[in-house]
Design an enzyme around this catalytic site. Structure first.
Site, PDB file in Angstrom:
ATOM      1  N   SER A 138       0.874  -1.363   0.305  1.00 12.39           N
ATOM      2  CA  SER A 138      -0.115  -0.743  -0.024  1.00 12.39           C
ATOM      3  C   SER A 138       1.257   1.583  -0.372  1.00 12.39           C
ATOM      4  O   SER A 138       2.311   1.635   0.595  1.00 12.39           O
ATOM      5  CB  SER A 138      -1.064   0.238   0.831  1.00 12.39           C
ATOM      6  OG  SER A 138      -1.376   1.074   1.488  1.00 12.39           O
ATOM      7  N   TYR A 148      -1.213  -0.968  10.384  1.00 12.88           N
ATOM      8  CA  TYR A 148      -0.630  -1.091   8.763  1.00 12.88           C
ATOM      9  C   TYR A 148      -0.446  -0.420   8.087  1.00 12.88           C
ATOM     10  O   TYR A 148       0.285  -1.185   7.229  1.00 12.88           O
ATOM     11  CB  TYR A 148      -2.662  -0.539   8.044  1.00 12.88           C
ATOM     12  CG  TYR A 148      -2.920  -1.169   7.458  1.00 12.88           C
ATOM     13  CD1 TYR A 148      -3.382  -1.923   6.331  1.00 12.88           C
ATOM     14  CD2 TYR A 148      -2.458   0.334   6.302  1.00 12.88           C
ATOM     15  CE1 TYR A 148      -3.772  -1.744   5.184  1.00 12.88           C
ATOM     16  CE2 TYR A 148      -2.629   0.191   4.371  1.00 12.88           C
ATOM     17  CZ  TYR A 148      -3.520  -0.872   4.628  1.00 12.88           C
ATOM     18  OH  TYR A 148      -3.902  -1.251   2.678  1.00 12.88           O
TER      19      TYR A 148
END
Length: 257
Positions: A138, A148
């Site tokens: 990401s 994350y």
């Protein structure tokens, strides 16, 4: 005919990869937790594209699920030519507002599962002298954004390092760094469309097309959109405090207290 194994395949980026690879004539191994949706997807892809689509039900945040997919990747009689590690999830809440069990589950899925499946797949690919792995990370990897972002930064660093180590083996590895993509991923994480500027949303099919082009060119890192390429470049130059302030606000609720 070559075979691609895709994790987290029933929606979003995983489904886009499955559709595109099936259209290109690849047989598929579809991996996810929901058996009903997997079988519906497999039947649809077989009917539309005439490819074989096997179903493997596995929860990659659990040891048994990881082991089941490892075993399939080690099967030398039915080799996997392309592995797409796409399974993942996000948390909308801020650090300390997320249960530690969920944080550990994320690390298990984003890091341990990616390491073990990449290793299983790349080993048999290296022995055959060909194959490839796409690990979906990401653009959050380039911004301070809790567990994350940290886990996705690990995916990028691991993949690029492994790609260098295997450069002469015939096995290609690439980390794919999408931004906000209109999928079930953000809905499950509790991120509303309205909390993210409209210009930041990407189409999963276009994303996959661009990613596969980068993979074919031999890139070890793909950021398949000019907007996010610019953002990731700026992230290298901007003060960390400014990056933290921005990344902590997009798609998240206001801070408590």
């Amino acid at each position: 005919m070559t075979t691609a194994l895709i994790t987290g395949t029933t929606a979003g980026i995983g489904a886009a990869f499955a559709g595109r690879l099936a259209a290109d004539g690849h047989n598929l191994v579809l991996v996810a937790r929901d058996e009903k949706r997997l079988r519906e997807q497999a039947a649809d892809l077989h009917d539309r594209h005439g490819v074989e689509a096997d179903v493997l039900v596995a929860d990659l945040s659990e040891d048994d699920g990881i082991a089941a997919v490892e075993a399939r990747l080690k099967d030398r009689t039915h080799p996997v030519d392309l592995l797409v590690n796409n399974a993942g999830f996000g948390n909308r809440a801020r650090y300390l507002d997320v249960p530690i069990a969920d944080e550990l589950r994320m690390l298990k899925l984003h890091c341990e599962a990616v390491l073990r499946l990449t290793s299983a797949g790349a080993t048999t690919m290296r022995d055959r002298g060909r194959g490839g792995v796409i690990n979906v990370a990401s653009v959050a990897a380039f911004f301070p954004r809790g567990t994350y972002g940290a886990s996705k930064a690990w995916v990028v660093q691991f993949t690029q390092g492994a790609a260098k180590d295997l450069a002469s083996s015939g096995v290609r590895l690439m980390a794919l760094c999408p931004g906000f993509v209109r999928t079930e991923f953000h809905a499950r994480a509790g991120i509303k469309d309205t909390s993210v500027p409209s210009w930041m949303w990407l189409d999963p099919d276009r994303l996959v097309t661009a990613a596969l082009k980068d993979f074919a060119r031999g890139k070890s890192l793909s950021i398949p959109d000019p907007r996010y390429k610019a953002m990731s470049s700026l992230a290298k130059l901007a003060p960390r405090s400014a990056l933290s302030s921005i990344s902590s606000k997009v798609g998240r609720p206001p801070a408590k207290g």
